[in-house]
Design a protein around this motif. Structure first.
Motif, PDB file in Angstrom:
ATOM      1  N   VAL A 197       0.763  -1.220  -0.003  1.00  0.00           N
ATOM      2  CA  VAL A 197       0.018   0.018   0.138  1.00  0.00           C
ATOM      3  C   VAL A 197       0.829   1.268   0.032  1.00  0.00           C
ATOM      4  O   VAL A 197       0.424   2.146  -0.742  1.00  0.00           O
ATOM      5  N   GLY A 198       2.027   1.286   0.962  1.00  0.00           N
ATOM      6  CA  GLY A 198       2.585   2.569   1.114  1.00  0.00           C
ATOM      7  C   GLY A 198       3.420   3.073  -0.359  1.00  0.00           C
ATOM      8  O   GLY A 198       3.429   3.753  -0.806  1.00  0.00           O
ATOM      9  N   LEU A 199       3.888   1.905  -0.864  1.00  0.00           N
ATOM     10  CA  LEU A 199       4.750   1.923  -2.304  1.00  0.00           C
ATOM     11  C   LEU A 199       3.827   2.118  -3.408  1.00  0.00           C
ATOM     12  O   LEU A 199       4.237   3.001  -4.211  1.00  0.00           O
ATOM     13  N   LEU A 200       2.693   1.802  -3.418  1.00  0.00           N
ATOM     14  CA  LEU A 200       1.413   2.080  -4.364  1.00  0.00           C
ATOM     15  C   LEU A 200       1.241   3.327  -4.294  1.00  0.00           C
ATOM     16  O   LEU A 200       1.082   4.063  -5.267  1.00  0.00           O
ATOM     17  N   VAL A 201       1.130   3.786  -3.304  1.00  0.00           N
ATOM     18  CA  VAL A 201       0.771   5.340  -3.058  1.00  0.00           C
ATOM     19  C   VAL A 201       1.805   6.217  -3.685  1.00  0.00           C
ATOM     20  O   VAL A 201       1.475   7.041  -4.320  1.00  0.00           O
ATOM     21  N   ALA A 202       3.161   6.301  -3.144  1.00  0.00           N
ATOM     22  CA  ALA A 202       4.154   6.897  -3.794  1.00  0.00           C
ATOM     23  C   ALA A 202       4.434   6.633  -5.160  1.00  0.00           C
ATOM     24  O   ALA A 202       4.495   7.415  -5.915  1.00  0.00           O
ATOM     25  N   VAL A 203       4.241   5.429  -5.809  1.00  0.00           N
ATOM     26  CA  VAL A 203       4.744   5.120  -7.068  1.00  0.00           C
ATOM     27  C   VAL A 203       3.659   5.715  -7.772  1.00  0.00           C
ATOM     28  O   VAL A 203       3.534   6.689  -8.954  1.00  0.00           O
ATOM     29  N   LEU A 204       2.405   5.512  -7.619  1.00  0.00           N
ATOM     30  CA  LEU A 204       1.032   6.011  -8.356  1.00  0.00           C
ATOM     31  C   LEU A 204       1.179   7.377  -8.345  1.00  0.00           C
ATOM     32  O   LEU A 204       0.660   8.031  -9.372  1.00  0.00           O
ATOM     33  N   SER A 205       1.455   8.091  -7.311  1.00  0.00           N
ATOM     34  CA  SER A 205       1.476   9.614  -7.246  1.00  0.00           C
ATOM     35  C   SER A 205       2.310  10.200  -8.349  1.00  0.00           C
ATOM     36  O   SER A 205       2.048  11.104  -8.816  1.00  0.00           O
ATOM     37  N   GLU A 206       3.597   9.594  -8.320  1.00  0.00           N
ATOM     38  CA  GLU A 206       4.417   9.969  -9.160  1.00  0.00           C
ATOM     39  C   GLU A 206       4.024   9.911 -10.768  1.00  0.00           C
ATOM     40  O   GLU A 206       4.329  10.696 -11.476  1.00  0.00           O
ATOM     41  N   LEU A 207       3.500   8.571 -11.086  1.00  0.00           N
ATOM     42  CA  LEU A 207       3.071   8.109 -12.360  1.00  0.00           C
ATOM     43  C   LEU A 207       1.841   9.126 -12.728  1.00  0.00           C
ATOM     44  O   LEU A 207       1.853   9.666 -14.060  1.00  0.00           O
ATOM     45  N   VAL A 208       0.909   9.325 -11.953  1.00  0.00           N
ATOM     46  CA  VAL A 208      -0.343  10.041 -12.223  1.00  0.00           C
ATOM     47  C   VAL A 208       0.387  11.582 -12.493  1.00  0.00           C
ATOM     48  O   VAL A 208      -0.336  12.196 -13.586  1.00  0.00           O
ATOM     49  N   ARG A 209       1.128  12.221 -11.628  1.00  0.00           N
ATOM     50  CA  ARG A 209       1.600  13.453 -12.073  1.00  0.00           C
ATOM     51  C   ARG A 209       2.269  13.661 -13.344  1.00  0.00           C
ATOM     52  O   ARG A 209       2.341  14.800 -14.136  1.00  0.00           O
ATOM     53  N   ARG A 210       2.908  12.590 -13.843  1.00  0.00           N
ATOM     54  CA  ARG A 210       3.712  12.508 -15.221  1.00  0.00           C
ATOM     55  C   ARG A 210       2.657  12.334 -16.339  1.00  0.00           C
ATOM     56  O   ARG A 210       2.810  12.396 -17.604  1.00  0.00           O
ATOM     57  N   LEU A 211       1.330  11.731 -16.091  1.00  0.00           N
ATOM     58  CA  LEU A 211       0.468  11.663 -17.070  1.00  0.00           C
ATOM     59  C   LEU A 211      -0.407  12.591 -17.162  1.00  0.00           C
ATOM     60  O   LEU A 211      -1.391  12.637 -18.278  1.00  0.00           O
ATOM     61  N   LEU A 212      -0.404  13.838 -16.479  1.00  0.00           N
ATOM     62  CA  LEU A 212      -1.264  14.981 -16.920  1.00  0.00           C
ATOM     63  C   LEU A 212      -0.814  15.623 -18.099  1.00  0.00           C
ATOM     64  O   LEU A 212       0.249  15.321 -18.595  1.00  0.00           O
ATOM     65  N   PRO A 213      -1.759  16.446 -18.613  1.00  0.00           N
ATOM     66  CA  PRO A 213      -1.433  17.026 -19.946  1.00  0.00           C
ATOM     67  C   PRO A 213      -0.026  17.857 -19.985  1.00  0.00           C
ATOM     68  O   PRO A 213       0.258  18.157 -18.986  1.00  0.00           O
ATOM     69  N   TYR A 214       0.600  17.851 -21.072  1.00  0.00           N
ATOM     70  CA  TYR A 214       1.948  18.595 -21.277  1.00  0.00           C
ATOM     71  C   TYR A 214       1.747  19.663 -22.080  1.00  0.00           C
ATOM     72  O   TYR A 214       1.204  19.612 -23.084  1.00  0.00           O
ATOM     73  N   PRO A 215       2.414  20.797 -21.911  1.00  0.00           N
ATOM     74  CA  PRO A 215       2.909  21.188 -20.635  1.00  0.00           C
ATOM     75  C   PRO A 215       1.875  21.121 -19.388  1.00  0.00           C
ATOM     76  O   PRO A 215       0.862  21.664 -19.613  1.00  0.00           O
ATOM     77  N   PRO A 216       2.675  20.884 -18.113  1.00  0.00           N
ATOM     78  CA  PRO A 216       1.650  20.864 -16.978  1.00  0.00           C
ATOM     79  C   PRO A 216       1.529  22.441 -16.700  1.00  0.00           C
ATOM     80  O   PRO A 216       2.183  23.433 -17.014  1.00  0.00           O
ATOM     81  N   PRO A 217       0.357  22.587 -15.674  1.00  0.00           N
ATOM     82  CA  PRO A 217       0.156  23.850 -15.272  1.00  0.00           C
ATOM     83  C   PRO A 217       1.509  24.194 -14.469  1.00  0.00           C
ATOM     84  O   PRO A 217       2.114  23.383 -13.783  1.00  0.00           O
ATOM     85  N   GLU A 218       1.599  25.666 -14.129  1.00  0.00           N
ATOM     86  CA  GLU A 218       2.730  26.215 -13.445  1.00  0.00           C
ATOM     87  C   GLU A 218       2.776  25.561 -12.184  1.00  0.00           C
ATOM     88  O   GLU A 218       3.595  25.326 -11.433  1.00  0.00           O
ATOM     89  N   ALA A 219       1.588  25.655 -11.430  1.00  0.00           N
ATOM     90  CA  ALA A 219       1.287  25.002 -10.212  1.00  0.00           C
ATOM     91  C   ALA A 219       1.863  23.519  -9.779  1.00  0.00           C
ATOM     92  O   ALA A 219       2.730  23.309  -8.979  1.00  0.00           O
ATOM     93  N   LEU A 220       1.778  22.894 -10.847  1.00  0.00           N
ATOM     94  CA  LEU A 220       2.105  21.627 -10.740  1.00  0.00           C
ATOM     95  C   LEU A 220       3.847  21.232 -11.092  1.00  0.00           C
ATOM     96  O   LEU A 220       4.342  20.671 -10.486  1.00  0.00           O
ATOM     97  N   MET A 221       4.140  22.209 -11.981  1.00  0.00           N
ATOM     98  CA  MET A 221       5.491  22.524 -12.006  1.00  0.00           C
ATOM     99  C   MET A 221       6.464  22.828 -10.957  1.00  0.00           C
ATOM    100  O   MET A 221       7.256  22.391 -10.522  1.00  0.00           O
ATOM    101  N   ASP A 222       5.699  23.684 -10.174  1.00  0.00           N
ATOM    102  CA  ASP A 222       6.306  24.141  -8.950  1.00  0.00           C
ATOM    103  C   ASP A 222       6.151  23.155  -7.801  1.00  0.00           C
ATOM    104  O   ASP A 222       7.058  22.862  -7.068  1.00  0.00           O
ATOM    105  N   ALA A 223       5.478  22.031  -7.903  1.00  0.00           N
ATOM    106  CA  ALA A 223       5.299  21.079  -6.846  1.00  0.00           C
ATOM    107  C   ALA A 223       6.112  19.764  -7.291  1.00  0.00           C
ATOM    108  O   ALA A 223       6.246  18.803  -6.351  1.00  0.00           O
ATOM    109  N   ARG A 224       6.524  19.873  -8.438  1.00  0.00           N
ATOM    110  CA  ARG A 224       7.295  18.594  -8.746  1.00  0.00           C
ATOM    111  C   ARG A 224       8.629  18.163  -7.756  1.00  0.00           C
ATOM    112  O   ARG A 224       9.060  17.193  -7.591  1.00  0.00           O
ATOM    113  N   PHE A 225       9.364  19.239  -7.393  1.00  0.00           N
ATOM    114  CA  PHE A 225      10.269  19.040  -6.478  1.00  0.00           C
ATOM    115  C   PHE A 225       9.717  18.408  -5.035  1.00  0.00           C
ATOM    116  O   PHE A 225      10.499  17.733  -4.311  1.00  0.00           O
TER     117      PHE A 225
END
Length: 303
Positions: free
Chosen positions: A48-76
């Motif tokens: 469960v813990g690893l799926l939460v971490a992995v899926l959160s990263e994958l979903v973030r990368r699946l969003l439309p490109y280029p991503p919104p600025e707020a999402l770019m700021d949150a990537r760090f």
């Protein structure tokens, strides 16, 4: 079509390579392991813990490109948040030991069920992040909104600028980095502290397994965070400009322009390593090995 392939390779290439490496390592270790089996509930919470971490990263990368600025700021911050959540979930389930547990005369510490080199490796990664962060933060300047995320170069009275990983991005990330290290120390101590169960060999092996995973998950989060920093600095290093004069074209770039390619390569390597650590822990929990019983005491599990 070519752009889509490039974006996919850029966003998911390191994850694919990390997954393939994790598959190879899991295939090898499944044949070699002889430790007692890990309880199903412990493996379930690890998944469960690893799926939460992995899926959160994958979903973030699946969003439309280029991503919104707020999402770019949150990537760090995103990998660190995922790492904190995963580390906390790796503490579950919290076992309630009965009075029938095994009494051990030796005091249990952070390293009773894991090597101190795991902590040293994690702190080394953290130190690298801190050094790069301090250098980038010192070079940052306020933009028109007053945020320290701008970098400029001067050329004959002409100012050229671009974004940099400055204090605007790094201060929140540093707070999360500190919380991640604190979570690791608390969770590892919580795993080691309770009295051993009646079956001390199996219990010790499980604690050793959980401790190793905690450090691996935290290390993966720091590597993914470091990767975003390095890639951002590589983008800053690309800043170049100039103007034409009667004598010819006059151009200039950043003092660290020569580091653009090394920063990109190191970023990809760090991201691949981060994905590998997360995914190998996930595979170990999802595909357990039929292990033979061990005869060593709990003290040997930490060696």
């Amino acid at each position: 079509m070519t752009l889509a392939i490039y974006i996919f390779a850029f966003e998911f290439g390191p994850a694919v390579v990390g997954f393939m490496a994790a598959l190879i390592v899991r295939a090898i270790t499944r044949r070699r392991s002889s430790a007692p089996p890990v309880a199903r509930a412990v493996r379930a919470w690890t998944i469960v813990g690893l799926l939460v971490a992995v899926l959160s990263e994958l979903v973030r990368r699946l969003l439309p490109y280029p991503p919104p600025e707020a999402l770019m700021d949150a990537r760090f911050a995103a990998p660190l948040v995922g790492g904190i959540v995963a580390v906390v979930l790796l503490l579950l389930p919290i076992s309630r030991r009965s009075m029938r547990g095994t009494a051990a005369l030796s005091r249990r510490t952070l390293f009773s069920f894991g090597s101190r080199w795991w902590l040293i490796a994690l702190l080394t990664l953290v130190a690298i992040v801190l050094g790069i962060t301090a250098a980038a933060g010192a070079a940052s300047q306020p933009d028109n909104l007053g945020h320290y995320r701008f970098y400029t170069i001067e050329l004959g009275g002409v100012t050229m600028g671009t974004r940099i990983y400055g204090w605007y991005y790094s201060v929140p990330a540093l707070v999360l980095l500190g919380l991640l290290v604190l979570a690791v120390l608390i969770v590892v101590a919580s795993v080691a502290r309770p009295p051993l169960a009646a079956d001390d060999v199996t219990d010790a092996a499980t604690r050793h397994w959980r401790t190793r995973n905690i450090f691996a998950v935290a290390g993966g989060a720091v590597l993914l965070h470091l990767s975003t920093i390095l890639w951002s600095l590589a983008g800053t290093a690309m800043l170049h400009g100039g103007y034409s004069t009667p004598a010819g074209f006059v151009g200039a770039g950043t003092p660290f322009a020569v580091l653009e390619t090394p920063l990109q390569v190191t970023s990809v390597m760090a991201e691949t390593g981060g994905w590998f650590l997360w995914l190998v822990v996930l595979l170990m929990a999802a595909f357990p090995t039929a292990r033979k019983g061990a005869t060593a005491s709990w003290r040997s599990a930490s060696r």
